[in-house]
Each structure stands twice: as C-alpha cells, then as structure tokens.
Design a protein around this motif. Structure first.
Motif, PDB file in Angstrom:
ATOM      1  N   GLY A 135       0.803  -1.219   0.000  1.00  0.00           N
ATOM      2  CA  GLY A 135       0.000   0.000   0.000  1.00  0.00           C
ATOM      3  C   GLY A 135       0.837   1.270   0.000  1.00  0.00           C
ATOM      4  O   GLY A 135       2.061   1.258   0.208  1.00  0.00           O
ATOM      5  N   GLU A 136       0.166   2.383  -0.191  1.00  0.00           N
ATOM      6  CA  GLU A 136       0.833   3.679  -0.265  1.00  0.00           C
ATOM      7  C   GLU A 136       1.465   4.058   1.077  1.00  0.00           C
ATOM      8  O   GLU A 136       2.576   4.606   1.114  1.00  0.00           O
ATOM      9  N   ARG A 137       0.759   3.786   2.182  1.00  0.00           N
ATOM     10  CA  ARG A 137       1.308   4.135   3.498  1.00  0.00           C
ATOM     11  C   ARG A 137       2.601   3.374   3.745  1.00  0.00           C
ATOM     12  O   ARG A 137       3.571   3.921   4.280  1.00  0.00           O
ATOM     13  N   PHE A 138       2.618   2.108   3.341  1.00  0.00           N
ATOM     14  CA  PHE A 138       3.847   1.335   3.520  1.00  0.00           C
ATOM     15  C   PHE A 138       4.970   1.899   2.651  1.00  0.00           C
ATOM     16  O   PHE A 138       6.125   2.021   3.096  1.00  0.00           O
ATOM     17  N   LYS A 139       4.630   2.253   1.411  1.00  0.00           N
ATOM     18  CA  LYS A 139       5.667   2.785   0.523  1.00  0.00           C
ATOM     19  C   LYS A 139       6.230   4.097   1.053  1.00  0.00           C
ATOM     20  O   LYS A 139       7.455   4.351   1.007  1.00  0.00           O
ATOM     21  N   GLN A 140       5.363   4.953   1.567  1.00  0.00           N
ATOM     22  CA  GLN A 140       5.839   6.226   2.126  1.00  0.00           C
ATOM     23  C   GLN A 140       6.726   5.985   3.333  1.00  0.00           C
ATOM     24  O   GLN A 140       7.801   6.602   3.477  1.00  0.00           O
ATOM     25  N   ALA A 141       6.294   5.100   4.241  1.00  0.00           N
ATOM     26  CA  ALA A 141       7.107   4.825   5.425  1.00  0.00           C
ATOM     27  C   ALA A 141       8.432   4.195   5.032  1.00  0.00           C
ATOM     28  O   ALA A 141       9.493   4.556   5.581  1.00  0.00           O
ATOM     29  N   ARG A 142       8.387   3.285   4.073  1.00  0.00           N
ATOM     30  CA  ARG A 142       9.614   2.632   3.656  1.00  0.00           C
ATOM     31  C   ARG A 142      10.553   3.641   2.998  1.00  0.00           C
ATOM     32  O   ARG A 142      11.771   3.622   3.222  1.00  0.00           O
ATOM     33  N   GLY A 143      10.002   4.574   2.176  1.00  0.00           N
ATOM     34  CA  GLY A 143      10.854   5.592   1.530  1.00  0.00           C
ATOM     35  C   GLY A 143      11.494   6.510   2.541  1.00  0.00           C
ATOM     36  O   GLY A 143      12.685   6.866   2.421  1.00  0.00           O
ATOM     37  N   LYS A 144      10.703   6.905   3.553  1.00  0.00           N
ATOM     38  CA  LYS A 144      11.245   7.792   4.576  1.00  0.00           C
ATOM     39  C   LYS A 144      12.373   7.119   5.338  1.00  0.00           C
ATOM     40  O   LYS A 144      13.436   7.719   5.581  1.00  0.00           O
ATOM     41  N   ILE A 145      12.165   5.864   5.709  1.00  0.00           N
ATOM     42  CA  ILE A 145      13.210   5.130   6.431  1.00  0.00           C
ATOM     43  C   ILE A 145      14.431   4.931   5.544  1.00  0.00           C
ATOM     44  O   ILE A 145      15.581   5.061   6.000  1.00  0.00           O
ATOM     45  N   GLN A 146      14.179   4.631   4.273  1.00  0.00           N
ATOM     46  CA  GLN A 146      15.293   4.397   3.365  1.00  0.00           C
ATOM     47  C   GLN A 146      16.115   5.671   3.153  1.00  0.00           C
ATOM     48  O   GLN A 146      17.357   5.618   3.086  1.00  0.00           O
ATOM     49  N   ARG A 147      15.405   6.786   3.077  1.00  0.00           N
ATOM     50  CA  ARG A 147      16.149   8.050   2.931  1.00  0.00           C
ATOM     51  C   ARG A 147      17.003   8.307   4.160  1.00  0.00           C
ATOM     52  O   ARG A 147      18.162   8.776   4.052  1.00  0.00           O
ATOM     53  N   VAL A 149      18.240   6.080   6.125  1.00  0.00           N
ATOM     54  CA  VAL A 149      19.346   5.123   6.074  1.00  0.00           C
ATOM     55  C   VAL A 149      20.393   5.586   5.076  1.00  0.00           C
ATOM     56  O   VAL A 149      21.613   5.522   5.328  1.00  0.00           O
ATOM     57  N   ASN A 150      19.936   6.092   3.923  1.00  0.00           N
ATOM     58  CA  ASN A 150      20.879   6.549   2.903  1.00  0.00           C
ATOM     59  C   ASN A 150      21.686   7.745   3.393  1.00  0.00           C
ATOM     60  O   ASN A 150      22.904   7.848   3.147  1.00  0.00           O
ATOM     61  N   ALA A 151      20.993   8.638   4.093  1.00  0.00           N
ATOM     62  CA  ALA A 151      21.709   9.827   4.617  1.00  0.00           C
ATOM     63  C   ALA A 151      22.750   9.411   5.636  1.00  0.00           C
ATOM     64  O   ALA A 151      23.890   9.920   5.634  1.00  0.00           O
ATOM     65  N   GLU A 152      22.374   8.510   6.513  1.00  0.00           N
ATOM     66  CA  GLU A 152      23.333   8.048   7.524  1.00  0.00           C
ATOM     67  C   GLU A 152      24.481   7.310   6.868  1.00  0.00           C
ATOM     68  O   GLU A 152      25.639   7.430   7.288  1.00  0.00           O
ATOM     69  N   GLU A 153      24.148   6.549   5.806  1.00  0.00           N
ATOM     70  CA  GLU A 153      25.207   5.841   5.102  1.00  0.00           C
ATOM     71  C   GLU A 153      26.187   6.803   4.462  1.00  0.00           C
ATOM     72  O   GLU A 153      27.402   6.608   4.508  1.00  0.00           O
ATOM     73  N   ARG A 154      25.672   7.889   3.861  1.00  0.00           N
ATOM     74  CA  ARG A 154      26.554   8.885   3.246  1.00  0.00           C
ATOM     75  C   ARG A 154      27.413   9.573   4.292  1.00  0.00           C
ATOM     76  O   ARG A 154      28.608   9.837   4.078  1.00  0.00           O
ATOM     77  N   ARG A 155      26.789   9.852   5.455  1.00  0.00           N
ATOM     78  CA  ARG A 155      27.552  10.514   6.512  1.00  0.00           C
ATOM     79  C   ARG A 155      28.676   9.622   7.003  1.00  0.00           C
ATOM     80  O   ARG A 155      29.833  10.090   7.157  1.00  0.00           O
ATOM     81  N   LEU A 156      28.385   8.333   7.207  1.00  0.00           N
ATOM     82  CA  LEU A 156      29.419   7.419   7.682  1.00  0.00           C
ATOM     83  C   LEU A 156      30.494   7.221   6.633  1.00  0.00           C
ATOM     84  O   LEU A 156      31.710   7.138   6.955  1.00  0.00           O
ATOM     85  N   GLU A 157      30.069   7.197   5.378  1.00  0.00           N
ATOM     86  CA  GLU A 157      31.063   7.037   4.305  1.00  0.00           C
ATOM     87  C   GLU A 157      31.976   8.245   4.215  1.00  0.00           C
ATOM     88  O   GLU A 157      33.182   8.119   3.996  1.00  0.00           O
ATOM     89  N   GLU A 158      31.405   9.430   4.386  1.00  0.00           N
ATOM     90  CA  GLU A 158      32.213  10.649   4.329  1.00  0.00           C
ATOM     91  C   GLU A 158      33.204  10.673   5.483  1.00  0.00           C
ATOM     92  O   GLU A 158      34.361  11.083   5.301  1.00  0.00           O
ATOM     93  N   GLN A 159      32.756  10.237   6.665  1.00  0.00           N
ATOM     94  CA  GLN A 159      33.677  10.173   7.799  1.00  0.00           C
ATOM     95  C   GLN A 159      34.818   9.215   7.507  1.00  0.00           C
ATOM     96  O   GLN A 159      35.997   9.508   7.826  1.00  0.00           O
ATOM     97  N   LEU A 160      34.516   8.085   6.883  1.00  0.00           N
ATOM     98  CA  LEU A 160      35.555   7.112   6.573  1.00  0.00           C
ATOM     99  C   LEU A 160      36.540   7.683   5.561  1.00  0.00           C
ATOM    100  O   LEU A 160      37.757   7.515   5.691  1.00  0.00           O
ATOM    101  N   LYS A 161      35.994   8.325   4.541  1.00  0.00           N
ATOM    102  CA  LYS A 161      36.891   8.900   3.526  1.00  0.00           C
ATOM    103  C   LYS A 161      37.769   9.998   4.118  1.00  0.00           C
ATOM    104  O   LYS A 161      38.966  10.145   3.762  1.00  0.00           O
ATOM    105  N   SER A 162      37.192  10.800   5.019  1.00  0.00           N
ATOM    106  CA  SER A 162      37.969  11.889   5.631  1.00  0.00           C
ATOM    107  C   SER A 162      39.114  11.308   6.449  1.00  0.00           C
ATOM    108  O   SER A 162      40.258  11.814   6.403  1.00  0.00           O
ATOM    109  N   ALA A 163      38.842  10.247   7.199  1.00  0.00           N
ATOM    110  CA  ALA A 163      39.900   9.616   7.988  1.00  0.00           C
ATOM    111  C   ALA A 163      40.966   9.033   7.081  1.00  0.00           C
ATOM    112  O   ALA A 163      42.173   9.068   7.393  1.00  0.00           O
ATOM    113  N   ALA A 164      40.563   8.495   5.919  1.00  0.00           N
ATOM    114  CA  ALA A 164      41.543   7.907   4.996  1.00  0.00           C
ATOM    115  C   ALA A 164      42.435   8.970   4.400  1.00  0.00           C
ATOM    116  O   ALA A 164      43.650   8.768   4.223  1.00  0.00           O
TER     117      ALA A 164
END
Length: 787
Positions: A135-147, A149-164
């Motif tokens: 359903g639409e509610r599930f898709k919206q909730a899943r998109g919000k969570i995925q976004r 997760v993606n933002a946190e993933e980018r932040r962690l990746e940037e921290q790793l690259k900065s340390a490297a």
C-alpha cells in the motif's frame, strides 16, 4: 354343513367396472396422507411421531409393498409442516483446540450469510496483509526510512573517507568491497601502521552501517505490524456491527481477531521483510456450514433407503498435507445431523446388515447426543492430531421400517430395542374390498401420475382388484401390498405406451399378469410337462385302493404354483400306527410330521374305543424329491389310509386338499387357487371328462379367486369344486360310499367305509393277539433304518 358342489358364481369375485364413478384414474384424487384403510397403523404413526418425549421412537411393521414407508413419510411430512424449523448448525474454528471445532446454532437461513460474511472477511484480511507491504502508506514509510538510512550511510562514508585522506589514502566503495589507494600528491607515503588504522575504520564503518540497516528493518516491521493491526481492526469492525447483539458470535469474532493478529505478527517476523508467500489459512477465519434450513419450511424429514456409516453419521476430511485448523467444509453432515429437529426414516433390514452401524445408532439415541464412531478412520484425518465431530445434541425422531419377523427377532434379542422404539405401527397385509374400492383407484391415480404412465380405466382397476384378491386369497379382501399391484400397473402402462395408447385397460392388465407369470414359470412348466407325459404318474381317471391325489404348493423365487401328488398307503398288522416315510428319511418338516400324528388321534377316536389299534401303515408322497412341509395334505393321507383299511377304492379323477384335526374336521389351507388350477391344468392336458374336480375345505370357499378358464370349465360342467367340512363328507365324495355313523355300541353299519375299516382293524387285532410271545411283526421304520 353338508358337502356340496360349488356353482361358478362362488368360485371368484369380480368387481364390475360400472361400480366406479370414474372412467379413468385421471379423474381420481391421488393419495396424499397415507393409505386410509390402514387406520390403526396411521393412528399409531401419528401418535409416535407427534409425542415429544425421549426414546419414543417408532417402529413401522409390515410386509414390503403395504405402503409402510410411503405412509410413514406422508405422516412425518404432515406433522413436520407444523413444527418449527430447526437452527442452522455451524462448526467454528477453535483457536484454543484447533482439532475440536465448536458448535454454533443460528436461526434457519442465517447460517450461510454468516459463512459468506466470514468468507468476505477472510478476503479482506488477505488484502490487508497484501496491502500492508504494497500500500501507499507502507511505501511512504519505507521511503522515509530508506532516505534516513541513505543519509546516515553517506555521513558514515564521508567520515571514513575523511579519515583515509588524513592517512594519505583514497577509498572507493564498490558493491562488495572497499578499495584503498595512495593519494599521489600526499606529503607522506602511507606506512603499515596507517594501513592498519584505516582497515579498523573500514570494519567499524561496516558494523555501524549494518546496525543502521537492522534498526531500519525493525522500524519497517513495526510499521507493517501497525498497518496490519489497523487493517485487521478495520476488517472486523463491519462484521462486529452486523452481528451486534449475538454474544456467541461476538466472542468468536474476538477470538478470531486475536488469532489473526497473532498470525499476522508471526508472518511479518518470519518473512524478514520479504514480500510474497505470506498468507492466512481460511480455516482460521471461515466456519463450516454443517446443516442449513429454509426459514418457515418446517421440520426436516430425511429418508435414508441405504444407510451406511457415512450416510448416517457424516464424515470429516482434510488433505494429507494440510495442518490445523482444517479448511472450511472439512466436515460433511450425516442424516442424523440433517434430520435434527425432525424425522429420520430408516429400513431395519439394510441397517442391520452392518451390526456396528445399528449399535452406533443406538448409542447415539440412548446418549441423546452425537457420538463419533471411533473405529471409522474417515472421521479423523489430521496431520497433527485427531479431528473429531463435537458432541452435538440429537433431537430427532427415528422411524424404523421392518417386516414382522425381523421385528420379533429384534424384540426378543435386543432389550435396548424396546427401550428406544416404544411405539409400534403395524400395517395389515389385507384390506377389505369396500376399502379397496376407494384405496386402489386413489393409489393408482397417484402412481400413474408420478411414474408418467397412462391413466388406468375402470375395467383396468377391476382387473387389478381381482389380482389383489388372488394375492389375499379372499373374495372379501384384497392385498394391502400395493407395491405388488404397482408392479403390474407399471408393466401394463409400458405395454400401453409401446402401442401408443393413452389409457391402460383391463386386457392390458391381464396381459401383463400373464406375461409376468410366463417369465417366472420355467420350473412350473417343467413340472407340468413331467405330469402331463406320465413321467410323474398321476391318475386322473379310474379308481384305486389306498391311493389319492393330493396337491402341494411349490415355490420358484417369487412364483408359487400347485403340484398334484400321488399319496399312497399300505396297511398291515402291527402296533406302530402310521409310518411317515418322508419323516423317516428326514424329508418331512415338523408341521407335516404333526399332521401325520394327528391321523392316529382321529383313528383312535373312531376305531379304538373298544380295543387298541393294532395296525401298521406306511404313508408316502410318491415321486416327490423335495422336502415336505405343512399339514395341508393330512386329509389326503387320511383318505388313503381309510381306503387301504377298508379296501374301498378312491376316485382318481378327484384331488384333495385340507388339514384335519383329531375330531375329523377339515381345516383351511393356503394356496387354494394355485392347487385347484394345477389339478385343472393336468386334467385339461390329459383330457377333461366332466367327472374331475377338487375337494376343498368349506372354510376356504371365501378364498376362491380362480382363473377365468377354470370358472368357464366349471360353468360348462367339465370340472367341479366340492366343499367339505368333515372327513365323513370327503370320504363319501371320493369313494361314492357312505362313511358310516357309529351306533350306541360304537359299531358302524354294513356297506360303509368305516364298517369295512373297522372289520379290517378287528382282524389285525386278532392277528396280533394270536402272535406267539417274542414274535413281532415287520416294522418298516426299523427296516428303513437298517437299509
């Protein structure tokens, strides 16, 4: 009563077609409420079916074809129409014990709508399960969570690259691994310590990234569970509102909602976020409709002509690969369920072919509730545990249809039978002719209409009435076995239809009767041929001492026919009295042996008042090779004995039938029409002389319903029927010599049969008295045993 020759008018009873007020049975109202001539049985049926007390079940007793089942069904339907319609019975899923469904009773007509409502609820729940991940509610909730997760993933990746970069390294993330390279313009080249440090940073990065993904999965499952919870509540709400006020249904819905919610949570947890494959078993939600009834239709009347275990008690089933709870429709109702609140009609003969079936039915009736036959594996086919019918209360009136002999056997052998079947409705085998004038036309009208046969004319009905009179062996009664009449009407209707006729008349009825007789007369015709050509010797002219023509009745399946027999007697001095040769060689039944022993009593009463009987005699049915039963030939045997003792010859153109008592009275016998017709056929085959005939008991005069050709011969003086009521009357006719009446001293006048017999017995007595001590006369019984 003095013996006399019967006129043709007394040899049969014919109902004239003019006595009816109809041309064909199409003008007659058919029977609707049973055969009215069976008043006593109908009254017993009405009482037994109407009384509402436990164990007052009904046993209907009667010969096949007497309308016993038809009447039981008609009376039951009449009473059932005024009874309340029983509830619909449903088997509900039991969340606590899935193998033991619970019982729900709903007003008639409401069972199926409830099942359909639960079917619709199941479909909505399946849609809710599918919609929770699509359903639409599930898709919206899943998109919000995925976004997130993606933002946190980018932040962690940037921290790793900065340390490297601080270590002079460059990181490139691929799908499966992280590649490390040196930065070309770095001030210092990375050493081993730097590489170890960056490896640790990468491991920490991956662990933190996995944690973020797990947290996202947990959050997403929580969202799905909440969506499912909301969906389940939304699905159940209209069903709750629809059946508001029914506490039993409300409690069931609450249990189902709890089970469904738990099932959905398990599905979400087990699926691990995977879509597809998750489903909800129908057996969790949808009940089984066991019985249903139309509102205001009255009580049910269930007729089971061929009872079996599943026909009476139903069955349960589940596919071998299914689990619990079972799928809807796992249980199929038996006749006991379907007849609840009404009547169940069963044939006793078919029921008792399976003794376990009869015992199981008794157990249910005695307990007042449904008991599952434990020995039947079709009742429990589950993969995890046994699946059983619940103990449903039984409110049913059983009508057991049986014949008189089986009823007596059950009554004598089974005490519980009388405890359960307290009301007997017994159907008579005959009805009066006056009653038949109303019953036969009404029965035939309904029968012809139901079978699609042409209507029967008035003379056709009279022909069937004559046939009914022959079956009943009476001029004043006819057979109540209307099933046998229906067989003839069916064949006559078939013949009329083949000829394109629109009615069935008397000649077609007679043709059907003759055709049926011919089809079943192979044995009769063979015996008649042996008699006619002299292979079996029967004299129909002349006179012989100690020989008389008797007539027996033989059966060949449903066909019975008469067979003339030659009875001979030989007398001699002795003390043993009449010897029944058939009995000595174990060919005589007990009734026939009794009849021979009665002869001794008669002879003692007539000739042993002044001296003992001192004679021996052998009696035999010549050229008979089948067992002999019945006492209808005892008068023939006595005439042969009297002839042998007196030396007076017997007229061979006459045949005799009738049993005697010790006083010399001639008693009635059965099969009188077949016996007369058999001797007539033999005389006709050898040539009618005008002197031939049959002696019958006076008490059988009312039983005469002779064939038309026999009556025609009697009318023309070519054949005769004499009625006699005593041995004296009979002996005078078959010898032409007076029997004789004893005087005050017990002596018979000269020139009589009894005087000649008495003189012979006196000579035998003297011969025995003059026999030296120790000497004995020949004993045929001893000689037979020695041989």
């Amino acid at each position: 009563m003095v013996s006399r020759k019967l006129p043709p008018s007394e040899c049969r009873k014919i109902v004239e077609p003019q006595s009816f007020r109809f041309s064909t049975t199409e003008e007659v109202a058919p029977l609707s409420a049973g055969i009215g001539s069976q008043e006593r049985a109908l009254a017993a049926l009405a009482f037994g079916l109407d009384i509402r007390q436990p164990r007052f079940h009904v046993v209907v007793v009667g010969a096949p074809g007497t309308g016993r089942t038809f009447c039981a069904r008609a009376v039951a339907k009449r009473i059932a129409a005024s009874r309340p319609t029983p509830d619909d019975i449903l088997l509900l899923p039991n969340p606590h014990r899935p193998s033991e469904p619970t019982v729900l009773s709903l007003p008639p007509g409401e069972g199926r709508p409830f099942v359909e409502a639960m079917e619709e609820l199941h479909e909505k729940l399946v849609d809710a399960l599918r919609g929770a991940t699509e359903g639409e509610r599930f898709k919206q909730a899943r998109g919000k969570i995925q976004r997130r997760v993606n933002a946190e993933e980018r932040r962690l990746e940037e921290q790793l690259k900065s340390a490297a970069r601080e270590l002079g390294l460059d990181l490139v993330r691929g799908e499966d691994e992280v590649q490390i390279t040196s930065i070309e313009d770095a001030a210092n080249a990375p050493d081993g310590e730097a590489l170890l440090a960056i490896a640790g940073s990468i491991e920490e990065f991956e662990m933190r990234l996995a944690t973020v993904q797990d947290e996202a999965d947990v959050e997403l499952r929580g969202v799905v569970k909440q969506l499912l919870s909301d969906g389940v509540k939304a699905c159940f709400q209209p069903v709750r509102a629809r059946f508001e006020g029914r506490n039993d249904i409300s409690a069931f819905l609450a249990d189902v909602e709890t089970v469904v919610s738990k099932e959905f949570r398990l599905l979400v947890d087990e699926a691990r976020g995977e879509e597809g494959g998750a489903t909800l078993p129908r057996g969790v939600v949808v009940p089984t409709l066991l019985t249903e009834h139309t509102p205001d239709s009255g009580a049910p009347v269930v007729d089971v002509p061929y009872p079996t275990l599943t026909a009476l008690f139903g069955r349960t089933h589940a596919p071998p690969d299914s689990g619990f709870p079972p799928e809807p429709g796992f249980a199929v109702a038996g006749a006991l369920h379907e007849a609840a609140g009404g009547f169940l009609i069963l044939p006793a003969g078919a029921l008792l072919k399976n003794e376990a079936l009869y015992e199981q039915l008794k157990a249910c009736l005695l307990a007042g509730k449904f008991i599952v036959p434990e020995h039947n594996p079709s009742y429990f086919r589950g993969t995890a545990e046994e699946l059983l019918f619940p103990p449903i209360p039984i409110d049913v009136k059983v009508v057991l249809v049986t014949n008189p002999q089986l009823y007596q056997d059950l009554h004598d052998a089974d005490p519980e039978f009388s405890q359960l079947f307290k009301v007997q409705a017994r159907f008579e085998t005959t009805i009066s002719l006056d009653q038949a004038l109303l019953t036969y036309p009404a029965f035939l009208a309904g029968f012809a209409h139901d079978r699609g046969l042409p209507p029967i004319t008035a003379d056709g009905v009279t022909a069937l009435l004559f046939h009914g009179g022959r079956l009943a062996e009476s001029q004043t009664k006819v057979s109540a076995q209307v099933g046998l009449i229906a067989e003839v009407a069916t064949e006559a209707g078939y013949r009329a239809q083949r000829r394109g006729r629109k009615v069935v008349d008397g000649p077609e009825v007679n043709e059907a009767l003759e055709a049926a007789r011919r089809r079943g007369s192979h044995f009769r015709d063979h015996v008649h041929e042996l008699l006619s050509d002299g292979t079996i010797r029967i004299d129909v002219t002349g006179r012989r001492v100690g020989q008389v023509n008797a007539i027996s009745v033989l059966s060949d399946g449903p066909q019975t026919f008469g067979r003339p027999c030659r009875v001979t007697a030989v007398v001699y001095p002795g003390r043993e009295g009449p010897v029944n040769i058939a009995r000595e060689v174990e060919m005589s039944g007990p009734l026939h042996s009794k009849g021979v022993l009665v002869l001794t009593g008669f002879l003692a009463a007539r000739f042993a008042q002044h001296r003992p009987l001192s004679f021996g005699a052998s009696l035999v049915f010549e050229q008979t090779y089948e067992p002999i039963e019945g006492d209808s030939a005892s008068s023939s045997e006595l005439y042969a004995l009297l002839s042998a003792l007196s030396g007076v010859p017997i007229r061979q153109e006459l045949a005799v039938t009738g049993s005697i008592d010790q006083q010399g009275s001639i008693q009635p016998v059965g099969g009188i029409n077949e016996k007369i017709e058999a001797f007539f056929d033999l005389c006709a085959a050898k040539g009618l002389t005008g002197e031939q005939g049959v002696l019958i008991p006076s008490a059988n005069r009312d039983a005469l319903m002779l064939r038309g050709d026999v009556v025609t011969a009697i009318e023309a003086g070519r054949f005769h029927v004499f009625e006699v009521s005593s041995v004296e009357e009979g002996i005078e006719i078959i010898t032409g010599v007076p029997a004789g009446v004893a005087d005050a001293d017990g002596r018979y006048p000269e020139g009589t049969v009894f005087h000649a017999a008495d003189q012979r017995l006196e000579r035998f007595h003297q011969a025995i008295a003059d026999t030296p001590k120790g000497a004995t006369s020949a004993d045929p019984r001893r000689m037979l045993r020695e041989r």
